[in-house]
Motif scaffolding. Structure first.
Motif, PDB file in Angstrom:
ATOM      1  N   MET A  46      14.637 -69.519  10.335  1.00  0.00           N
ATOM      2  CA  MET A  46      15.738 -69.667  11.283  1.00  0.00           C
ATOM      3  C   MET A  46      15.185 -69.917  12.689  1.00  0.00           C
ATOM      4  SD  MET A  46      17.274 -67.768  13.828  1.00  0.00           S
ATOM      5  CE  MET A  46      18.760 -68.042  14.743  1.00  0.00           C
ATOM      6  N   LEU A  47      14.148 -69.147  13.047  1.00  0.00           N
ATOM      7  CA  LEU A  47      13.563 -69.295  14.382  1.00  0.00           C
ATOM      8  C   LEU A  47      12.884 -70.656  14.537  1.00  0.00           C
ATOM      9  CD1 LEU A  47      12.075 -65.710  14.709  1.00  0.00           C
ATOM     10  CD2 LEU A  47      13.950 -66.639  16.049  1.00  0.00           C
ATOM     11  N   ILE A  48      12.219 -71.097  13.475  1.00  0.00           N
ATOM     12  CA  ILE A  48      11.540 -72.394  13.517  1.00  0.00           C
ATOM     13  C   ILE A  48      12.572 -73.507  13.751  1.00  0.00           C
ATOM     14  CG2 ILE A  48      10.268 -74.092  12.121  1.00  0.00           C
ATOM     15  CD1 ILE A  48       8.482 -71.843  12.938  1.00  0.00           C
ATOM     16  N   PHE A  49      13.653 -73.466  12.971  1.00  0.00           N
ATOM     17  CA  PHE A  49      14.669 -74.515  13.112  1.00  0.00           C
ATOM     18  C   PHE A  49      15.354 -74.437  14.478  1.00  0.00           C
ATOM     19  CE2 PHE A  49      14.335 -75.164   8.525  1.00  0.00           C
ATOM     20  CZ  PHE A  49      14.317 -76.554   8.518  1.00  0.00           C
ATOM     21  N   ARG A  50      15.558 -73.212  14.921  1.00  0.00           N
ATOM     22  CA  ARG A  50      16.189 -73.038  16.218  1.00  0.00           C
ATOM     23  C   ARG A  50      15.337 -73.666  17.314  1.00  0.00           C
ATOM     24  NH1 ARG A  50      21.448 -71.388  17.420  1.00  0.00           N
ATOM     25  NH2 ARG A  50      21.451 -70.492  19.483  1.00  0.00           N
ATOM     26  N   THR A  51      14.030 -73.451  17.219  1.00  0.00           N
ATOM     27  CA  THR A  51      13.117 -74.019  18.210  1.00  0.00           C
ATOM     28  C   THR A  51      13.192 -75.541  18.186  1.00  0.00           C
ATOM     29  OG1 THR A  51      11.672 -72.162  17.811  1.00  0.00           O
ATOM     30  CG2 THR A  51      10.726 -74.005  19.014  1.00  0.00           C
ATOM     31  N   LYS A  52      13.236 -76.086  16.957  1.00  0.00           N
ATOM     32  CA  LYS A  52      13.311 -77.534  16.802  1.00  0.00           C
ATOM     33  C   LYS A  52      14.616 -78.077  17.384  1.00  0.00           C
ATOM     34  CE  LYS A  52      12.425 -80.539  13.195  1.00  0.00           C
ATOM     35  NZ  LYS A  52      12.517 -80.778  11.753  1.00  0.00           N
ATOM     36  N   GLU A  53      15.704 -77.351  17.100  1.00  0.00           N
ATOM     37  CA  GLU A  53      17.021 -77.837  17.531  1.00  0.00           C
ATOM     38  C   GLU A  53      17.210 -77.737  19.039  1.00  0.00           C
ATOM     39  OE1 GLU A  53      19.290 -75.200  15.172  1.00  0.00           O
ATOM     40  OE2 GLU A  53      18.818 -76.270  13.318  1.00  0.00           O
ATOM     41  N   SER A  54      16.727 -76.638  19.617  1.00  0.00           N
ATOM     42  CA  SER A  54      16.998 -76.428  21.044  1.00  0.00           C
ATOM     43  C   SER A  54      15.909 -77.020  21.924  1.00  0.00           C
ATOM     44  CB  SER A  54      17.121 -74.938  21.335  1.00  0.00           C
ATOM     45  OG  SER A  54      15.879 -74.301  21.141  1.00  0.00           O
ATOM     46  N   GLY A  55      14.718 -77.217  21.347  1.00  0.00           N
ATOM     47  CA  GLY A  55      13.626 -77.754  22.146  1.00  0.00           C
ATOM     48  C   GLY A  55      12.960 -76.724  23.045  1.00  0.00           C
ATOM     49  N   HIS A  56      13.295 -75.465  22.876  1.00  0.00           N
ATOM     50  CA  HIS A  56      12.582 -74.431  23.628  1.00  0.00           C
ATOM     51  C   HIS A  56      12.390 -73.194  22.756  1.00  0.00           C
ATOM     52  CE1 HIS A  56      16.461 -72.458  24.252  1.00  0.00           C
ATOM     53  NE2 HIS A  56      16.936 -73.581  24.741  1.00  0.00           N
ATOM     54  N   ALA A  57      11.536 -72.297  23.240  1.00  0.00           N
ATOM     55  CA  ALA A  57      11.212 -71.095  22.468  1.00  0.00           C
ATOM     56  C   ALA A  57      12.490 -70.332  22.117  1.00  0.00           C
ATOM     57  CB  ALA A  57      10.266 -70.210  23.266  1.00  0.00           C
ATOM     58  N   PRO A  58      12.542 -69.781  20.903  1.00  0.00           N
ATOM     59  CA  PRO A  58      13.812 -69.229  20.421  1.00  0.00           C
ATOM     60  C   PRO A  58      14.134 -67.832  20.938  1.00  0.00           C
ATOM     61  CG  PRO A  58      12.167 -68.955  18.743  1.00  0.00           C
ATOM     62  CD  PRO A  58      11.484 -69.621  19.902  1.00  0.00           C
ATOM     63  N   PHE A  59      14.120 -67.653  22.256  1.00  0.00           N
ATOM     64  CA  PHE A  59      14.613 -66.373  22.755  1.00  0.00           C
ATOM     65  C   PHE A  59      15.294 -66.518  24.099  1.00  0.00           C
ATOM     66  CE2 PHE A  59      10.322 -66.758  24.111  1.00  0.00           C
ATOM     67  CZ  PHE A  59       9.492 -66.630  23.005  1.00  0.00           C
ATOM     68  N   SER A  60      16.125 -67.557  24.220  1.00  0.00           N
ATOM     69  CA  SER A  60      16.793 -67.754  25.502  1.00  0.00           C
ATOM     70  C   SER A  60      18.172 -67.108  25.555  1.00  0.00           C
ATOM     71  CB  SER A  60      16.923 -69.240  25.815  1.00  0.00           C
ATOM     72  OG  SER A  60      17.930 -69.800  25.024  1.00  0.00           O
ATOM     73  N   ASN A  61      18.682 -66.658  24.416  1.00  0.00           N
ATOM     74  CA  ASN A  61      19.923 -65.873  24.474  1.00  0.00           C
ATOM     75  C   ASN A  61      19.885 -64.734  23.459  1.00  0.00           C
ATOM     76  OD1 ASN A  61      20.571 -66.975  22.001  1.00  0.00           O
ATOM     77  ND2 ASN A  61      21.988 -68.482  22.847  1.00  0.00           N
ATOM     78  N   LEU A  62      20.933 -63.943  23.465  1.00  0.00           N
ATOM     79  CA  LEU A  62      20.962 -62.724  22.672  1.00  0.00           C
ATOM     80  C   LEU A  62      20.785 -63.004  21.180  1.00  0.00           C
ATOM     81  CD1 LEU A  62      21.206 -59.941  23.733  1.00  0.00           C
ATOM     82  CD2 LEU A  62      23.659 -60.052  23.520  1.00  0.00           C
ATOM     83  N   TYR A  63      21.422 -64.055  20.718  1.00  0.00           N
ATOM     84  CA  TYR A  63      21.397 -64.415  19.306  1.00  0.00           C
ATOM     85  C   TYR A  63      19.978 -64.740  18.854  1.00  0.00           C
ATOM     86  CZ  TYR A  63      22.749 -67.183  15.154  1.00  0.00           C
ATOM     87  OH  TYR A  63      22.895 -67.693  13.904  1.00  0.00           O
ATOM     88  N   GLU A  64      19.316 -65.572  19.663  1.00  0.00           N
ATOM     89  CA  GLU A  64      17.956 -65.968  19.315  1.00  0.00           C
ATOM     90  C   GLU A  64      16.992 -64.784  19.426  1.00  0.00           C
ATOM     91  OE1 GLU A  64      17.198 -69.173  22.019  1.00  0.00           O
ATOM     92  OE2 GLU A  64      18.660 -70.484  21.065  1.00  0.00           O
ATOM     93  N   SER A  65      17.142 -64.008  20.506  1.00  0.00           N
ATOM     94  CA  SER A  65      16.170 -62.941  20.724  1.00  0.00           C
ATOM     95  C   SER A  65      16.334 -61.820  19.706  1.00  0.00           C
ATOM     96  CB  SER A  65      16.264 -62.413  22.150  1.00  0.00           C
ATOM     97  OG  SER A  65      17.553 -61.937  22.417  1.00  0.00           O
TER      98      SER A  65
END
Lengths: 496, 281
Positions: free
Chosen positions: B53-72
Motif C-alpha cells: 500500500m505504501l509503495i503504491f501510495r508513493t508511486k501515485e502521489s510522487g512523494h514519501a507516504p507520510f504527508s497526511n494522517l492516512y499515509e502516516s
C-alpha cells in the motif's frame, strides 16, 4: 543518613540539598513537572494580549497572568525547573561518575570458585586436560568473541577476567553532557543571536541591520554589580537586493513554492549574485541566514495605476483606460491635463486630529490612490481616489471631467526572516553527541566474564560466570555458548 | 484508476490484520502449534500488504507516504509489524502477538474511519518539500512504533506481574512470557523507540524547522507535545533504575508515555492549533 552532631547546621542542610539534587526520585519529579507544565502551556493559548485571557477565562485570567501561564516557557519558574534539571544532572554526575569509572576500569581479576558460583549466570565444566591446555582453549574462545582479557595465577590454579563493551557504561553520561551542551547552545542563542524580518521590493536595495551586543555591569539591583547585556541595532555593510519574487503553482492551482532571487553586496561589492532561495532553502552569508518567510502586496505603494476619464454629466468615457506610473507625470490624452500618482494606501484611514491619511492594515481592503492633477503644468488638485467608491470626490475642479480609479498593479514584496544564531552549531553538536550517547547506552553492553581454572586430581575444573549491565537474556545465551565451546573445543583433549 | 491500487491494498491489509489479530488471540487461548504458525504467516502477509500500500501510495502521489494522517498511520502499522516480527523470530514468543496485532488492528480501524479528505492525495505545500521533513517523519514513526510495542509489553507485564506476585494462576496469563522477559522487552522497545524518536521527532524536526523557518524550536503545540512525550519516556528510563519505581510503576510510565504519543499524533492535530496540524491541511 542521620546528621552527625559534629556537623554544623549549614553543612547538614547543604548535605540534604546535595542529596536531593543527587537523587533519581528528584529527576523523576522534575521530568514529570516539566511534562505537566508543558501540557498546561499547550492548552492555554500562549502570548495573547491580557484582554484575550479575560474573555476566555473570566476570573481565572488574573491567576493565569500572575503565574505567567500565558508565556509558560519563558516563565521564571519554568526556567527554574530547567535549572534544577541541570543541577540534578551535574550533581548526579559528580556523585556517580568517579565510582563508576573506578569499578568499570578496575575489576577483580583473581577470583575463586565461590565468587563465580554466586554470579547469576554460571557454569561448571570438568575437563580431562591439563590446566595449561584448558587455559589456551579458554583464551581462544574468548578471543574469538572479541573479549579483552586479563589473567592472574593463584595457589590453586588461575583466574581469567574477560570483558567487552565497557564504553557502553558511559553512554548515559554522554547523553547527560549532550543535554547540557544543547541547553548551552540555546542560552548562547538567546544572548548573542537575533532574528529580524524585512519586506523587500523587487529591484530595491536594502541595508541589512545587525544586532550588536555588549557586556556591561548593572548595579540597579541593591547596588550589587550584575552582568548585563546591552543590545543595539546598527546598519551593517551588507546590502540585499531582491531581483525577483515569484510563486510556482501545481496544475491544480495549489501553491507549490515561493521563490526569491537575491543579490548580496558587502562593502559595495557584489558577493552573491542572483541566488534563488525558497522555503527550506535559505541563503547564508557571514553568519546571517535569509529565509523565505512570506510575501505580500505593498500597502503604501503601487507600480502603476489605471484610470478612465468620464464626462461627469453623461457618465460616458472620454478616454480609453490609461496608465500612470508611480511618481511619473503623464499626459491625459485628448486633454491638457497631466496626472501623477504620488500616494497609495491599501486600507484607507483618516485621523481627524492630525489630518493624516494612513493604511489601517496591510490588507487591500479599501485601496485609495493619491494623484496630482496638473493643467498646463500647474497643480490644480491633489485628490484621493477610491478603488471601491468611484466618484466620491470630484477629482478635477471646475470641469466636466470625472476621474475614475479603475485598476492598479501593486508591488509584490517578499518577506524574509533574517537570522543570526551562533548557538545553533552548539545545539547541533549536542544533538549528534546525544544520539552517539544513546547508541552507546542502549546497544553496547558491558559484559564481564570471570573464569577460574583449578586442578583437582586428574581433572581440571573450570568455573565460568558472568555479569552484564543490561540485556540479561542475550547474555545468558552467550555465556552458555562460551561454556559449551570450552567444553567441546576439538583442539583440546577428550571430552568427559 | 491511479488511486485505486493503494486503496485496494489498504483494504486488503485491513482484513488481513483483523484475521491476524484473531489468529494470534486464538493461539493464545488454545495454544496449538499450527495456529501459531498460521498467525505468523498471516502477520507476514498483512505486513506485506500494508507495505505494498505504501509503495503504491508513493508511486501515485510522487512523494514519501507520510504527508497526511492516512499515509502516516499505515506507515506506523507497517514499521510496528516489522519490528514485532523481528522480536518474534529472535525471542520465539508468539503470545505477545495477540497484544501487538491488536494495537496494529486498532490503528488500521482508526485509519479506515478517517474522513475522506484525510485519505486524499494532496500535493506537498512549500514547507513540506524537504528531505529533512521526510527523514524527520520516517525516524519519528520508527519511534512511535517502538513506543507502541512497549505499550503491549507493559500491559502484559502488569498482568503477568500481578499474577506472579499473588502466586495465582490462570491459563491465559500462564501462557504469557515471564514478567522479567516482558520488562526487558518493554525496555528494549522503548530504547529503540526513544533513540529514533529523539533523532526524528526532536533533532531532525528541529533541523527541518531551522531550514524552513529559521528557528529550530518555537514551542508550537506539536513540538511541545514531542518534548512532553520525550520527558515521559526519559522518566521511564530513569524509573527503571530507581528504587521504588522499577517494575510496575515504570510500566505505568510506559503506558502513560504511549497515551502522550497518541495525543502527540492525533490529539494535537484535532484538538490544538499549530503548524503541524495534518487536519487543517
Amino acid at each position: 543518613m542521620a546528621a552527625s552532631d559534629k556537623n554544623p547546621i549549614h553543612k547538614t542542610i547543604g548535605n540534604k540539598i546535595w542529596g536531593l539534587f543527587g537523587s533519581l526520585k528528584f529527576t523523576l519529579f522534575i521530568l514529570f513537572s516539566l511534562a505537566l507544565f508543558s501540557i498546561i502551556g499547550t492548552f492555554i493559548q500562549q502570548n495573547q494580549p491580557p484582554a484575550f485571557y479575560t474573555m476566555a477565562y473570566g476570573k481565572w485570567a488574573s491567576l493565569i497572568l500572575r503565574l505567567g501561564l500565558e508565556d509558560m516557557y519563558h516563565a521564571r519558574w519554568f526556567s527554574t525547573l530547567l535549572i534544577f534539571l541541570i543541577a540534578n544532572i551535574v550533581v548526579c554526575t559528580i556523585d556517580r561518575f568517579p565510582p563508576k569509572w573506578k569499578t568499570t576500569l578496575e575489576s577483580r581479576v583473581d577470583v575463586d570458585a565461590r565468587f563465580i558460583k554466586n554470579l547469576l549466570n554460571n557454569h561448571t565444566i570438568i575437563l580431562n586436560d591439563e590446566p595449561v591446555f584448558a587455559r589456551e582453549r579458554i583464551l581462544n574462545v574468548l578471543r574469538s568473541k572479541r573479549y579483552k582479557i586479563k589473567e592472574a595465577n593463584n595457589a590453586e590454579g588461575m583466574s581469567i577476567y574477560a570483558w567487552k563493551g565497557m564504553i557502553g557504561r558511559f553512554g548515559s553520561d554522554v547523553v547527560h553532557v549532550s543535554l547540557l551542551l544543547i541547553l548551552a547552545g540555546v542560552i548562547i542563542g538567546s544572548i548573542v543571536g537575533f532574528k529580524d524580518f524585512g519586506a523587500f521590493y523587487e529591484g530595491e536595495v536594502t541595508t541589512i541591520p545587525v544586532t550588536e551586543f555588549q557586556f556591561g555591569i548593572d548595579s540597579s539591583w541593591y547596588g550589587i554589580p550584575l552582568p548585563k547585556i546591552q543590545r543595539h541595532k546598527k546598519a551593517s555593510d551588507i546590502q540585499l537586493r531582491l531581483d525577483k519574487f515569484w510563486i510556482d503553482y501545481y496544475e491544480t492551482g495549489q501553491i507549490k513554492q515561493y521563490n526569491s532571487l537575491l543579490t548580496v553586496s558587502d562593502n559595495g561589492k557584489e558577493v552573491i549574485k542572483g541566488k534563488q532561495i525558497w522555503v527550506n532553502a535559505p541563503l547564508h552569508y557571514k553568519g546571517l541566514t535569509f529565509y523565505q518567510s512570506s510575501y505580500g502586496m505593498a500597502y503604501d505603494k503601487v507600480k502603476q495605476a489605471e484610470f478612465v476619464l468620464k464626462n461627469s454629466k453623461s457618465g460616458k468615457a472620454i478616454t480609453p483606460l490609461f496608465t500612470a506610473d508611480w511618481n511619473t507625470p503623464s499626459d491625459i490624452s485628448g486633454t491638457d491635463y497631466m496626472i501623477k500618482v504620488v500616494g497609495f494606501v491599501s486600507d484607507f484611514a483618516f485621523d481627524p486630529a492630525t489630518k493624516a491619511i494612513f493604511p489601517k492594515s496591510a490588507e487591500h481592503n479599501n485601496p485609495a490612490i493619491n494623484v496630482e492633477i496638473y493643467k498646463a503644468g500647474k497643480l490644480v488638485s491633489r485628490p484621493w481616489l477610491f478603488y471601491n467608491y468611484a466618484d466620491l470626490f470630484a477629482a478635477i475642479p471646475d470641469s466636466n471631467y470625472e476621474l475614475v480609479f479603475q485598476r492598479y498593479q501593486g508591488i509584490v514584496y517578499t518577506g524574509l526572516s533574517i537570522n543570526n544564531d551562533p548557538g545553533t552549531t552548539v545545539v547541533w553538536a549536542g544533538a549528534v553527541l546525544m544520539v552517539v550517547g544513546f547508541f552507546m547506552a542502549f546497544f553496547i553492553f558491558h559484559k564481564k566474564i570471570w573464569i577460574n581454572v583449578k586442578r583437582n586430581g586428574n581433572e581440571t575444573e573450570v568455573y565460568v560466570g558472568g555479569m552484564i549491565n543490561k540485556n540479561k537474556f542475550i547474555f545468558e545465551r552467550e555465556l552458555s555458548e562460551i561454556a559449551e565451546s570450552i567444553k567441546s573445543d576439538i583442539s583440546g583433549g577428550m571430552r568427559k | 484508476m491511479k488511486v485505486i491500487m493503494s486503496l485496494l491494498f489498504f483494504d486488503m491489509a485491513f482484513w488481513f490484520y483483523l484475521a491476524t489479530m484473531i489468529l494470534y488471540i486464538g493461539y493464545w487461548i488454545i495454544k496449538k502449534e499450527w495456529l501459531g504458525q498460521a498467525s505468523t504467516v498471516l502477520a507476514i502477509i498483512s505486513t506485506f500488504a500494508i507495505f505494498m500500500m505504501l509503495i503504491f501510495r508513493t508511486k501515485e502521489s510522487g512523494h514519501a507516504p507520510f504527508s497526511n494522517l492516512y499515509e502516516s498511520m499505515s506507515f506506523f502499522v507497517c514499521i510496528m509489524s516489522v519490528a514485532y516480527l523481528i522480536i518474534e523470530f529472535r525471542y520465539k514468543i508468539k503470545v505477545v502477538g495477540a497484544f501487538v496485532m491488536s494495537i496494529a488492528f486498532i490503528a488500521m480501524l482508526a485509519t479506515s474511519m478517517l474522513p475522506y479528505r484525510f485519505q486524499d492525495i494532496q500535493p506537498l505545500n512549500p514547507a513540506l518539500q524537504s528531505i529533512w521533513f521526510e527523514l524527520h517523519v520516517f525516524s519519528a514513526f520508527i519511534g512511535y512504533a517502538g513506543f507502541g510495542l512497549a505499550l503491549g509489553m507493559a500491559v502484559m507485564y502488569l498482568i503477568k506481574a500481578r499474577f506472579e506476585e499473588s502466586k495465582t494462576s490462570h491459563f491465559l496469563v500462564d501462557r504469557l512470557p515471564p514478567s522479567a522477559i516482558l520488562d526487558e522487552l518493554s525496555y528494549k522497545s522503548v530504547a529503540w523507540g526513544f533513540i529514533f524518536f529523539t533523532m526524528g521527532a526532536l533533532i531532525l524536526g528541529a533541523v527541518w524547522a531551522n531550514k524552513a523557518w529559521g528557528t529550530y524550536w518555537s514551542w508550537d503545540p506539536k513540538e511541545t507535545w514531542s518534548l512532553i512525550t520525550w520527558f515521559v519516556y526519559a522518566a521511564y528510563l530513569h524509573a527503571r533504575v530507581t528504587r521504588g519505581w522499577r517494575g510496575k510503576k515504570a510500566a505505568y510510565v510506559a503506558i502513560f508515555g504511549f497515551l502522550s504519543t497518541v495525543f502527540l499524533y492525533w490529539g494535537v492535530s484535532f484538538v490544538l492549533p499549530g503548524l503541524h496540524t495534518y487536519a487543517s491541511q
